[in-house]
Motif scaffolding. Structure first.
Motif, mmCIF file in Angstrom:
data_model
loop_
_atom_site.group_PDB
_atom_site.id
_atom_site.type_symbol
_atom_site.label_atom_id
_atom_site.label_comp_id
_atom_site.label_asym_id
_atom_site.label_seq_id
_atom_site.Cartn_x
_atom_site.Cartn_y
_atom_site.Cartn_z
ATOM 1 N N SER A 133 0.828 -1.215 0.000
ATOM 2 C CA SER A 133 0.000 0.000 0.000
ATOM 3 C C SER A 133 0.860 1.261 0.000
ATOM 4 C CB SER A 133 -0.946 0.013 1.216
ATOM 5 O OG SER A 133 -1.893 -1.022 1.134
ATOM 6 N N ARG A 134 1.951 1.232 -0.778
ATOM 7 C CA ARG A 134 2.906 2.340 -0.770
ATOM 8 C C ARG A 134 2.674 3.356 -1.879
ATOM 9 N NH1 ARG A 134 8.480 -1.199 0.139
ATOM 10 N NH2 ARG A 134 8.059 -1.829 2.289
ATOM 11 N N THR A 135 1.861 3.036 -2.869
ATOM 12 C CA THR A 135 1.730 3.937 -4.006
ATOM 13 C C THR A 135 1.111 5.265 -3.603
ATOM 14 O OG1 THR A 135 1.569 2.094 -5.551
ATOM 15 C CG2 THR A 135 0.715 4.218 -6.287
ATOM 16 N N THR A 136 -0.008 5.228 -2.913
ATOM 17 C CA THR A 136 -0.694 6.472 -2.547
ATOM 18 C C THR A 136 0.114 7.321 -1.566
ATOM 19 O OG1 THR A 136 -2.860 5.533 -3.038
ATOM 20 C CG2 THR A 136 -2.797 7.439 -1.554
ATOM 21 N N PRO A 137 0.687 6.763 -0.508
ATOM 22 C CA PRO A 137 1.462 7.614 0.397
ATOM 23 C C PRO A 137 2.855 7.960 -0.110
ATOM 24 C CG PRO A 137 1.468 5.364 1.200
ATOM 25 C CD PRO A 137 0.536 5.387 0.021
ATOM 26 N N GLY A 138 3.387 7.213 -1.091
ATOM 27 C CA GLY A 138 4.752 7.446 -1.543
ATOM 28 C C GLY A 138 4.857 8.044 -2.926
ATOM 29 N N MET A 139 4.268 7.389 -3.911
ATOM 30 C CA MET A 139 4.397 7.847 -5.292
ATOM 31 C C MET A 139 3.508 9.046 -5.591
ATOM 32 S SD MET A 139 5.893 7.719 -8.138
ATOM 33 C CE MET A 139 6.954 6.349 -7.679
ATOM 34 N N ALA A 140 2.279 9.046 -5.091
ATOM 35 C CA ALA A 140 1.378 10.170 -5.381
ATOM 36 C C ALA A 140 1.960 11.502 -4.919
ATOM 37 C CB ALA A 140 0.002 9.925 -4.766
ATOM 38 N N PRO A 141 2.501 11.613 -3.689
ATOM 39 C CA PRO A 141 3.113 12.888 -3.292
ATOM 40 C C PRO A 141 4.291 13.286 -4.179
ATOM 41 C CG PRO A 141 2.677 11.539 -1.370
ATOM 42 C CD PRO A 141 2.436 10.670 -2.568
ATOM 43 N N GLN A 142 5.076 12.295 -4.642
ATOM 44 C CA GLN A 142 6.204 12.613 -5.514
ATOM 45 C C GLN A 142 5.724 13.192 -6.838
ATOM 46 O OE1 GLN A 142 9.304 12.766 -4.884
ATOM 47 N NE2 GLN A 142 10.108 13.089 -6.953
ATOM 48 N N LEU A 143 4.664 12.629 -7.392
ATOM 49 C CA LEU A 143 4.133 13.164 -8.641
ATOM 50 C C LEU A 143 3.453 14.518 -8.425
ATOM 51 C CD1 LEU A 143 2.780 9.995 -10.480
ATOM 52 C CD2 LEU A 143 5.002 11.127 -10.691
ATOM 53 N N HIS A 144 2.826 14.700 -7.276
ATOM 54 C CA HIS A 144 2.311 16.045 -6.945
ATOM 55 C C HIS A 144 3.458 17.054 -6.973
ATOM 56 C CE1 HIS A 144 -1.952 16.016 -5.711
ATOM 57 N NE2 HIS A 144 -1.769 14.759 -5.303
ATOM 58 N N ARG A 145 4.597 16.699 -6.354
ATOM 59 C CA ARG A 145 5.735 17.606 -6.283
ATOM 60 C C ARG A 145 6.312 17.886 -7.670
ATOM 61 N NH1 ARG A 145 10.083 16.068 -4.191
ATOM 62 N NH2 ARG A 145 10.773 18.058 -3.333
ATOM 63 N N ALA A 146 6.493 16.831 -8.458
ATOM 64 C CA ALA A 146 7.056 17.010 -9.795
ATOM 65 C C ALA A 146 6.142 17.874 -10.663
ATOM 66 C CB ALA A 146 7.277 15.644 -10.444
ATOM 67 N N ALA A 147 4.846 17.619 -10.608
ATOM 68 C CA ALA A 147 3.901 18.398 -11.411
ATOM 69 C C ALA A 147 3.818 19.842 -10.922
ATOM 70 C CB ALA A 147 2.525 17.745 -11.371
ATOM 71 N N ALA A 148 3.884 20.043 -9.609
ATOM 72 C CA ALA A 148 3.861 21.413 -9.071
ATOM 73 C C ALA A 148 5.100 22.180 -9.510
ATOM 74 C CB ALA A 148 3.764 21.370 -7.549
ATOM 75 N N ALA A 149 6.257 21.499 -9.511
ATOM 76 C CA ALA A 149 7.492 22.145 -9.968
ATOM 77 C C ALA A 149 7.398 22.489 -11.452
ATOM 78 C CB ALA A 149 8.685 21.233 -9.702
ATOM 79 N N ALA A 150 6.801 21.583 -12.235
ATOM 80 C CA ALA A 150 6.601 21.862 -13.658
ATOM 81 C C ALA A 150 5.675 23.061 -13.847
ATOM 82 C CB ALA A 150 6.025 20.636 -14.351
ATOM 83 N N ARG A 151 4.649 23.129 -13.033
ATOM 84 C CA ARG A 151 3.712 24.268 -13.108
ATOM 85 C C ARG A 151 4.440 25.584 -12.875
ATOM 86 N NH1 ARG A 151 0.482 23.521 -8.378
ATOM 87 N NH2 ARG A 151 2.144 24.715 -7.349
ATOM 88 N N GLU A 152 5.277 25.629 -11.845
ATOM 89 C CA GLU A 152 5.999 26.865 -11.535
ATOM 90 C C GLU A 152 6.969 27.222 -12.652
ATOM 91 O OE1 GLU A 152 5.145 28.757 -8.856
ATOM 92 O OE2 GLU A 152 3.568 27.230 -8.834
#
Length: 720
Positions: A133-152
């Motif tokens: 059950s690591r995808t939601t607590p681990g990978m999802a936040p990483q993709l949030h961060r990467a996408a937020a950085a791309a947005r900026e």
């Protein structure tokens, strides 16, 4: 006080398959030897399996850290399409959709503009695997961060191109828009298809759950049309030009070793290539029929060793514990002995759980192809990088020469961590010089895959007459340490996991040993309540300080109407719940027992579930209910029957899984905690079903069954 149970290693103790010795280690021919090592001296040719499997690396990041450059995680094409890279894989849990939502949320981009590349060891960052059950607590936040950085970064580019200040710009629908509405520029026009060469800032701000517009909503499954129309190709559907079909010689029993083998008959079969490499014997044929015929012509003699039978299993576990304490764990607190001696209510009980199979919709499958000294394998696995390591080790080649691609796969449930099928296909492909597909038969899957561990759990408790539990002693033999700690507030505890010698291959399963430990604990809680004359819900709440667990019990009880049920002969009500992997669940069941026929029917199941902020409520509900249906099998009838080193029920005609007629009316209550981080939901919901049914069974028939499955042949047999 000793406490070893809080570490990740202790929680994951029952992933026995990851500690196995290599499935295969092939000989290196002279030509290959010099190609790999030149004329130098060979040193350390065979790596330890763990090193080979988990070395990580690859072009997008190593094992112990996630890459921090935006381009490792996403790319924006000139047409505005967003490609996202993740080492996670899709096995039916729909993380393809939830991870897409994470990226869409931060980029304010349409779901349709985002495509995920998943589980490709040449393209995606290293990932230890899709489990726990690591995808939601681990990978999802990483993709949030990467996408937020791309947005900026996109906002910076747009501000420069449009000659506007950043505060004047906003992101919407895949474009940067001037707030006045006069100007806009698409993502593709800004990036022109070039890499986003920038490091993700450590302090990058992501959208809080309370402000989610795309995440947190019931978005439809992104590839649903491909799945329901049959367009999607699973690993067993993969075809390559000139592909052959592979079959592998199997031993007649566990523990058997190959004595002699005669392949001359198989070699005469037209269109068949026979391979013998150590104990590996297989056939690649131009058709499946040719491969099967070739295999049937092989004459082999085997050396067998005595094996224990199912009837001896539970005594075997308590006798054959690992005296060295390897992988064992122990937690102690207070003085259990003192409380036991002065207890007003003392209970002792032993609970058992059987081996059960994963029974995935799609058995193990792999297609392997060698080209220019590089091996590419398409396979269904939860650990593409781990399987890459196994392949590199088996053939003694660098991992850089191996590529593993995982198409969306027909389920896994923790049962597809190892790569033996991939290695078999690769060995046959190497010998034949052509791509080879190996798909295990259902009998092979039932026999040679690993099982959910069986186990014995002994529980002792001391309780005051008012229902306050004062002492708790809990010993798990073999099945594992997940969720072994009690969530109830008990001052004096001894909790211990005892590894044991298992006669069958065993390993990860949905929820690991949490289902076994919850079954024993929640059944025992019901027994305490009955002995003390206290309502089972009242007993739990009296001994609970964990507010989140209290909340799911209370929410589930309210929805179920606990205490307000209409009583009738042969009907009973029970509950079971707990916490694992950071999420919380409580299941309430209504069961009907027909004493004239012995049949047991679950009529209704209500589950309250909380896993922090809900990412996709519709798909979370699907996860919860899917886990409950799977849990029905383990609760009522699933069990591996074995003896003489053989599995005696290796097909669906003999191994009972839940049917449509077994599914009760299901109601799910989701507690959406936007104030808490999201955690995984693939495993925890399964843990409440078995104890809820066991407790309802007692309520209906007055029979306390302490073994899973509870009623494989009906209540008459179960009550003996």
């Amino acid at each position: 006080m000793t406490n070893q149970l809080d570490s990740d290693a202790a929680i994951e103790l029952e992933r026995y398959e990851l500690a196995e010795s290599p499935a295969y280690l092939f000989e290196v021919d002279r030509r290959e030897f010099f190609k790999l090592f030149g004329c130098g001296v060979l040193v350390g040719l065979a790596l330890k399996r763990g090193a080979a499997q988990e070395s990580g690396g690859g072009r997008r990041g190593g094992r112990n850290s996630m890459p921090q450059d935006i381009s490792a995680w996403l790319h924006i094409g000139e047409d505005g399409g967003i490609t996202v890279f993740t080492g996670k894989v899709e096995l039916g849990q729909d993380i393809r959709t939830s991870l897409t939502q994470a990226v869409a949320e931060e980029l304010s981009a349409p779901i349709s503009s985002i495509k995920l590349v998943m589980g490709d060891t040449d393209l995606t960052p290293f990932d230890i695997g899709t489990f726990g059950s690591r995808t939601t607590p681990g990978m999802a936040p990483q993709l949030h961060r990467a996408a937020a950085a791309a947005r900026e970064m996109l906002l910076d580019l747009a501000a420069a191109q449009m000659s506007l200040d950043r505060p004047q710009l906003t992101v919407t629908d895949g474009k940067i828009v001037d707030k006045s509405g006069k100007k806009s520029v698409s993502f593709g026009a800004l990036t022109k298809g070039q890499k986003l060469v920038k490091t993700i800032p450590a302090e990058i701000t992501v959208t809080p759950a309370r402000e989610w517009k795309t995440a947190g909503k019931p978005v439809a499954k992104v590839n649903a049309r491909e799945l329901v129309t049959g367009k999607h190709r699973y690993p067993s559907d993969v075809k390559r030009p000139g592909m052959l079909y592979g079959k592998v010689l199997r031993a007649p029993a566990f523990g058997a070793s190959l004595g002699s083998v005669d392949t001359s008959g198989a070699e005469r079969v037209k269109g068949a290539t026979v391979v013998r490499d150590g104990d590996f014997v297989g056939v690649a044929g131009i058709t499946e029929q040719a491969a099967s015929r070739g295999l049937s012509e092989i004459k082999a003699e085997w050396k067998t060793t005595p094996q224990i039978s199912q009837s001896e299993l539970f005594q075997h576990f308590t006798r054959k514990t690992d005296a060295s304490g390897e992988r064992s764990s122990r937690f102690t607190q207070g003085s259990v002995k003192d409380q036991m001696s002065s207890a007003e209510i003392k209970l002792e009980a032993s609970y058992t759980v059987a081996y059960i199979a994963h029974a995935p919709l799609e058995p193990r499958a792999a297609v392997a192809e060698w080209a220019s000294d590089k091996l590419t394998v398409w396979t269904g696995t939860q650990r593409p990088f781990g399987v890459r390591g196994e392949l590199a080790q088996a053939f003694r080649i660098p991992e850089e020469r191996v590529r593993v691609i995982v198409p969306d796969t027909g389920s896994g449930y923790g049962g597809k961590h190892t790569g033996e099928c991939a290695i078999e296909a690769a060995r046959l492909a190497k010998a034949s010089g052509k791509p080879v597909r190996v798909v295990w038969t259902r009998e092979e899957e039932f026999t040679w895959a690993y099982f959910r561990p069986a186990g014995v759990i002994n529980v002792s408790s001391a309780t005051q007459k008012d229902g306050r539990i004062t002492a708790w002693e809990f010993h798990n033999f073999n099945s594992g340490g997940s969720a072994i700690r009690t969530p109830y507030d008990i001052a004096n505890q001894i909790i211990e996991f005892h590894p044991a010698d298992s006669p069958l291959r065993q390993g990860s399963y949905r929820g690991l040993a949490a289902s076994a430990n919850h079954f024993a604990r929640e059944s025992h809680m019901d027994e305490i309540a009955r002995r003390a004359g206290i309502d089972p819900l009242e007993l739990r709440l009296k001994n609970l300080k964990d507010a989140r667990l209290r909340a799911v019990f209370e929410a589930g009880a309210q929805k179920f109407g606990w205490g307000k049920q209409k009583r009738s002969q042969g009907r009973g009500f029970g509950m079971g719940g707990g916490t694992e992997k950071g999420s919380y669940t409580a299941t309430f069941a209504e069961v009907e027992v027909d004493r004239s026929t012995g049949s047991v029917k679950i009529l209704r199941a209500v589950t309250a579930f909380e896993c922090g902020a809900v990412v996709n409520p519709d798909h979370l509900k699907d996860q919860v209910e899917g886990a409950l249906i799977m849990g029905i099998g383990g609760a009522l009838f699933e069990s591996i029957d074995f003896g003489g080193g053989k599995i005696l029920n290796p097909r669906f005609s003999r191994y009972r899984v839940p049917r449509f007629s077994d599914v009760p009316v299901m109601e799910t209550v989701l507690l959406d905690r936007k104030d808490l981080p999201s955690v995984g939901a693939g495993e925890t919901p399964i843990v409440g079903m078995a104890p809820a049914v066991a407790n309802a069974l007692f309520d209906a028939a007055g029979i306390r069954v302490r073994s899973l499955p509870l009623a494989p042949n009906g209540i008459k047999d179960a009550g003996k």
